[in-house]
Scaffold this active site. Structure first.
Site, PDB file in Angstrom:
ATOM      1  N   LYS A 244       0.842  -1.207   0.000  1.00 55.10           N
ATOM      2  CA  LYS A 244       0.000   0.000   0.000  1.00 55.10           C
ATOM      3  C   LYS A 244       0.879   1.260   0.000  1.00 55.10           C
ATOM      4  O   LYS A 244       0.594   2.234  -0.689  1.00 55.10           O
ATOM      5  CB  LYS A 244      -0.941  -0.016   1.215  1.00 55.10           C
ATOM      6  CG  LYS A 244      -2.061  -1.057   1.079  1.00 55.10           C
ATOM      7  CD  LYS A 244      -2.853  -1.275   2.361  1.00 55.10           C
ATOM      8  CE  LYS A 244      -3.871  -2.413   2.185  1.00 55.10           C
ATOM      9  NZ  LYS A 244      -4.639  -2.723   3.411  1.00 55.10           N
TER      10      LYS A 244
ATOM     11  N   GLN B 166      -4.636  -1.734   9.656  1.00 56.27           N
ATOM     12  CA  GLN B 166      -4.585  -3.047   9.004  1.00 56.27           C
ATOM     13  C   GLN B 166      -5.149  -4.126   9.934  1.00 56.27           C
ATOM     14  O   GLN B 166      -4.795  -4.191  11.111  1.00 56.27           O
ATOM     15  CB  GLN B 166      -3.134  -3.374   8.611  1.00 56.27           C
ATOM     16  CG  GLN B 166      -2.968  -4.639   7.788  1.00 56.27           C
ATOM     17  CD  GLN B 166      -3.618  -4.563   6.408  1.00 56.27           C
ATOM     18  OE1 GLN B 166      -3.712  -3.508   5.788  1.00 56.27           O
ATOM     19  NE2 GLN B 166      -4.075  -5.699   5.904  1.00 56.27           N
TER      20      GLN B 166
ATOM     21  N   ASP C 278     -10.761   2.729   4.210  1.00 56.63           N
ATOM     22  CA  ASP C 278     -11.152   1.331   3.999  1.00 56.63           C
ATOM     23  C   ASP C 278     -12.663   1.151   3.864  1.00 56.63           C
ATOM     24  O   ASP C 278     -13.130   0.068   3.500  1.00 56.63           O
ATOM     25  CB  ASP C 278     -10.698   0.487   5.210  1.00 56.63           C
ATOM     26  CG  ASP C 278      -9.442  -0.307   4.915  1.00 56.63           C
ATOM     27  OD1 ASP C 278      -9.223  -0.667   3.744  1.00 56.63           O
ATOM     28  OD2 ASP C 278      -8.686  -0.576   5.870  1.00 56.63           O
TER      29      ASP C 278
HETATM   30  N1  GUN Z   1      -7.038  -7.166   6.139  1.00 56.23           N
HETATM   31  C1  GUN Z   1      -7.403  -7.874   5.050  1.00 56.23           C
HETATM   32  N2  GUN Z   1      -7.918  -7.058   4.107  1.00 56.23           N
HETATM   33  C2  GUN Z   1      -7.886  -5.820   4.623  1.00 56.23           C
HETATM   34  C3  GUN Z   1      -8.279  -4.535   4.114  1.00 56.23           C
HETATM   35  O1  GUN Z   1      -8.796  -4.369   3.007  1.00 56.23           O
HETATM   36  N3  GUN Z   1      -8.052  -3.485   4.952  1.00 56.23           N
HETATM   37  C4  GUN Z   1      -7.517  -3.627   6.193  1.00 56.23           C
HETATM   38  N4  GUN Z   1      -7.366  -2.543   6.945  1.00 56.23           N
HETATM   39  N5  GUN Z   1      -7.149  -4.797   6.681  1.00 56.23           N
HETATM   40  C5  GUN Z   1      -7.339  -5.879   5.896  1.00 56.23           C
END
Ligand code: GUN
Length: 293
Positions: free
Chosen positions: A53, A97, A120
């Site tokens: 990211k 995350q 998100d």
């Molecule tokens: N863990 C697995 N997929 C995601 C996501 O799209 N965002 C976040 N913050 N954690 C995740």
């Protein structure tokens, strides 16, 4: 002959589009979008996701900030950092995350995020807005899947779509988006308590597999000509790769692909689209904030 849905290529095209917009903002003397990510602990998959990211942000010209905490961080410290990011005028959007260590409440963490900075799209306010069709930040993976259907011109209207899995971040929200006006699919969600999953999945024109169970979808479960979207990304130890593991989807790709009209590979299908959705949400947040300020 089946067609591979190349999420990697589409995501790269979208990143180019975003980079052009960012260059436009910069040349107009405006602030570039700034995404922050909070990473707790050292879960291998989460480390990789967050590193990617950050790399994506660099590629499109966003500013990014990575904030790390140890596995033993207390919840109040994490909530304090979230409050700081909520109030930091330089931050347009941020993510925490997931998964988080067991002693931290994901619910409290997600609810603490300012919905306007919720890149998100996990905050209940954004989920609620999505459900009733108001503008909102969409959860990254469902948003990416919808974009793949659009860019490949895959018809969803009137199609039978079976979503396997009911998680808050993929199964549930993608089932809602696909049943909405504009997408117009007839959606069934199957889960761990569903009886005769195979019989239900076999009726599907579109299958979305999001359970994290490698090879769960076998050829007997797939109708000839179905579209198959594989959200699974389980790390399996492997001697074939330098990293010592490989990402494995929920679909038995080799056997299932010949029956499909379209199918996403793992890796290179849904994953890159999830990452690009986060950039799109952050860009939207930055534009809204620049109008407000
Ligand atoms: N863990 C697995 N997929 C995601 C996501 O799209 N965002 C976040 N913050 N954690 C995740």
């Amino acid at each position: 002959m089946f067609k591979i849905i190349d999420g990697k290529k589409i995501a790269s095209e979208i990143r180019k589009e975003i980079a052009e917009e960012v260059a436009g903002l910069r040349s107009a003397g405006k602030k570039v979008p700034h995404l922050a990510a909070i990473l707790v602990g050292n879960n291998g998959s989460s480390e990789t996701y967050v590193a990617n990211k950050v790399k994506d942000c660099e590629e499109v010209g966003f500013k990014s900030t990575l904030i790390r905490f140890g596995n033993d961080v207390v919840e109040n410290v994490l909530l304090g950092k979230i409050s700081e990011l909520n109030n930091d005028p330089d931050i347009d959007g941020f993510i925490v995350q997931l998964p988080l260590p067991a002693h931290i409440s994901e619910k409290r963490v997600i609810e603490a995020i300012d919905p306007q900075k919720d890149a998100d799209g996990f905050h209940p306010e954004n989920i609620g807005r999505m459900v009733i069709g108001l503008e909102s930040y969409l959860p990254a993976t469902p948003y990416g899947i919808v974009e793949l259907f659009k860019r490949y011109g895959i018809e969803t209207s009137g199609k039978n779509c079976v979503v396997i899995g009911r998680s808050n971040i993929v199964g549930r929200p993608v089932s809602i988006l696909l049943s909405q006006k504009g997408m117009d699919a007839t959606v069934t969600v199957v889960h761990s308590r569903t009886k005769n999953i195979a019989d239900i999945v076999r009726q599907a024109d579109i299958i979305i597999a999001a359970i994290g169970s490698p090879g769960f979808v076998t050829e007997e479960m797939v109708k000839e000509g179905a579209v198959v979207i594989d959200v699974g990304a389980t790390r399996i130890t492997s001697t074939e790769t330098r990293s010592g593991f490989k990402l494995t989807g929920d679909v038995d790709f080799e056997k299932v692909a010949p029956k499909c009209s379209y199918i996403t590979p793992v890796p290179g299908g849904v994953g890159p689209m999830t990452r690009v959705s986060l950039l799109r949400n952050t860009l939207m947040a930055a534009k809204k904030r620049s109008v407000q300020s």
